[in-house]
Motif scaffolding. Structure first.
Motif, short mmCIF file in Angstrom:
data_model
loop_
_atom_site.label_atom_id
_atom_site.label_comp_id
_atom_site.label_asym_id
_atom_site.label_seq_id
_atom_site.Cartn_x
_atom_site.Cartn_y
_atom_site.Cartn_z
N LEU B 44 0.80 -1.32 -0.04
CA LEU B 44 0.11 0.03 -0.08
C LEU B 44 0.89 1.31 0.20
CD1 LEU B 44 -2.77 -1.20 2.30
CD2 LEU B 44 -3.20 -0.60 0.05
N GLY B 45 1.97 1.30 0.69
CA GLY B 45 2.93 2.15 0.78
C GLY B 45 3.35 2.63 -0.60
N ILE B 46 3.93 1.40 -1.38
CA ILE B 46 4.11 1.73 -2.74
C ILE B 46 3.12 2.54 -3.87
CG2 ILE B 46 5.08 0.67 -4.92
CD1 ILE B 46 6.36 -1.59 -3.09
N VAL B 47 1.70 1.78 -3.60
CA VAL B 47 0.82 2.37 -4.27
C VAL B 47 0.47 3.95 -3.98
CG1 VAL B 47 -1.51 2.25 -5.01
CG2 VAL B 47 -0.25 -0.08 -4.54
N ASN B 48 0.52 4.11 -2.66
CA ASN B 48 0.20 5.57 -2.48
C ASN B 48 1.35 6.40 -2.94
OD1 ASN B 48 -0.80 7.64 -0.64
ND2 ASN B 48 0.69 7.45 0.73
N GLU B 49 2.58 5.97 -2.92
CA GLU B 49 3.64 6.94 -3.32
C GLU B 49 3.71 7.08 -4.72
OE1 GLU B 49 7.55 4.93 -2.94
OE2 GLU B 49 8.40 6.13 -4.39
N ILE B 50 3.16 6.21 -5.50
CA ILE B 50 3.34 6.38 -7.15
C ILE B 50 1.96 7.25 -7.40
CG2 ILE B 50 2.66 5.15 -9.26
CD1 ILE B 50 5.49 4.88 -8.09
N LEU B 51 0.85 6.71 -6.82
CA LEU B 51 -0.54 7.77 -7.02
C LEU B 51 -0.24 9.08 -6.57
CD1 LEU B 51 -3.44 5.18 -6.40
CD2 LEU B 51 -2.45 5.75 -8.47
N ARG B 52 0.49 9.25 -5.48
CA ARG B 52 0.54 10.88 -5.22
C ARG B 52 1.64 11.42 -6.00
NH1 ARG B 52 -0.82 11.62 0.60
NH2 ARG B 52 0.15 13.61 0.47
N SER B 53 2.64 10.60 -6.22
CA SER B 53 3.74 11.31 -7.24
C SER B 53 2.90 11.76 -8.58
CB SER B 53 4.80 10.35 -7.60
OG SER B 53 4.59 9.50 -8.37
N ARG B 54 1.93 11.00 -8.86
CA ARG B 54 1.30 11.37 -10.36
C ARG B 54 0.13 12.15 -9.83
NH1 ARG B 54 3.69 10.56 -15.06
NH2 ARG B 54 4.80 8.88 -14.87
N ARG B 55 -0.04 12.82 -8.79
CA ARG B 55 -1.06 13.46 -8.19
C ARG B 55 -2.41 13.15 -8.60
NH1 ARG B 55 1.84 17.57 -5.90
NH2 ARG B 55 3.52 18.06 -7.05
N LEU B 56 -2.70 11.62 -8.75
CA LEU B 56 -3.95 11.09 -8.83
C LEU B 56 -4.67 10.72 -7.65
CD1 LEU B 56 -2.68 8.56 -11.53
CD2 LEU B 56 -4.30 10.56 -11.97
#
Lengths: 274, 274
Positions: B44-56
């Motif tokens: 979940l940490g990885i998913v969160n990091e990527i979605l946040r970096s894409r501002r999605l």
């Protein structure tokens, strides 16, 4: 930004899901992640395997100069049957009965998560039919139509009973309402459907099929073809329906107003090969 | 079925995206993947990091007995501004001008991919406002309203000008159309909005604001509150608008019918803190 495989998988999944039925060149991903095409291909293989195992769709590869991948959404038919069985139970609630034998259905149509799932069933069923546009009738067909169209990545044409001033030149046809046997008019803005389109007609309810028949005639007025017809609920009609080739998600097989009994079963889409 | 990390990331991403604004217990994922909660937390940490970096969006964790994660969709405001600037260019096409100074907008409203992106902007803006329902006016507000509601995971209430027989008991109010100064009626099925809801009003177009004002009054008839008002396009109105607290995506600042000139700019949502 350089991505590791785990990051690429998350972003690729979200990107593919947000761009169904659209060809995405491998170079798009290799540039986005600054990764070799061989790594990207492996990633796409993993995404494809998981989405397929969940029966959510497939990532299809096309070779050649325009090579790339396309995400085609599907549904798990077992899960869809389960969803529809629950919907049938909900629809059988006698509190839904309205004067005239109508059923209150706005809570179903007003639930965006549910309409997205229902639309996905049609989008999966018609996924190989080269649909160019979805047509529906205002008002209650709109939510389901948009869901189908979003999954197929095609525009929506909204047909209306009135003639609105704000849409420019309009094509109108008369049609006979099948159940009431009255002559009515339906209109579509000239600009809102490209000629020579292959049109999927989606509506919330069909009884005799007069409205659907009218929309089929309207499609012809735009020199276009009918890819298929899908309705949320079909009602049993004493006489022959005006439309024979359609798919339905649910079937209102019996309404007993006096004893407040409603019987709803799975529609014919579950009897056909998908 | 046992999943490796790569498979879990793909499936978790698709699952979270399909269930925005819904609390998902960690145990749901650990059972789904037959994996330890510690592994799930890392995923979940990885998913969160990527979605946040894409501002999605972000995957937010809540602790305690009802602990779990919730996916909150957002938008990249830079990308949104770019999208809106393109939309403004499209809207300035003089071919859109219709008699009476109206603009043809059905191609915009009829594009499901675009309406999904536009709806996401409002869903992001109002994401902390505890919205319980989205209200809109038939017909043209519906697509945008469904997109907003899908991202917020709330139902839609469709207000209409007519009084339809198929929806049971109805609440109607009279309101004064702001631009035409005529008295009109709008109706909403009693069952289609729960009392004490916090309602986000979404519509396609606002000039004087009479229709929006009417919907605000209608919300009160359901003992409910207005969480906010969002419109796709606001038009400049010579007199004071009947509604002051609203957000808009685009602003039709000038229409010169004689010289076929249309001027459209970014709406006020881009001047506010998001």
């Amino acid at each position: 930004m350089k991505y590791r495989r785990s990051g690429r998988l998350v972003d690729m999944t979200q990107y593919l899901l947000a761009h169904p039925h659209q060809l995405i060149p491998l170079t798009f991903f290799s540039e986005r992640y600054q990764s070799a095409k061989s790594s990207i291909s492996e990633d796409l293989g993993i995404v494809n395997e998981i989405l397929r195992s969940r029966r959510l769709g497939s990532v299809e590869t096309s070779a050649g100069a325009s090579g790339g991948v396309t995400f085609i959404p599907t549904v798990d038919m077992k899960a869809a049957e389960h969803l529809i069985d629950e919907l049938c139970d909900k629809l059988e609630d006698p509190d839904r009965l309205l004067p005239g034998g109508y059923l209150y259905m706005m809570d179903i149509i007003g639930d965006p998560a549910l309409t997205q799932e229902l639309g996905r069933i049609f989008a999966s069923y018609y996924r190989r039919d080269k649909v160019d546009a979805v047509m529906t009738m205002a008002t209650k067909g709109i939510p389901l139509a948009y869901s189908v169209a979003a999954h197929l990545h095609v525009p929506v044409s909204i047909v209306r009973h009135e003639q609105r001033i704000t849409e420019g030149s309009i094509v109108s046809i008369n049609y006979v309402s099948g159940s009431k046997k009255t002559i009515q008019t339906m209109s579509l803005a000239r600009r809102s459907l490209k000629p020579h389109s292959n049109v999927l007609i989606i509506d919330d309810f069909m009884k005799a099929g007069g409205t659907i028949r009218g929309m089929k005639d309207l499609v012809q007025e735009f020199q276009s073809t009918v890819a298929g017809v899908g309705v949320l609920t079909e009602a049993v009609h004493e006489e022959e329906k005006l439309v024979s080739d359609y798919t339905s998600l649910t079937k209102l097989s019996h309404v007993d107003v006096k004893n407040k009994k409603i019987q709803v079963e799975r529609g014919n889409i579950f009897q056909q090969n998908t």
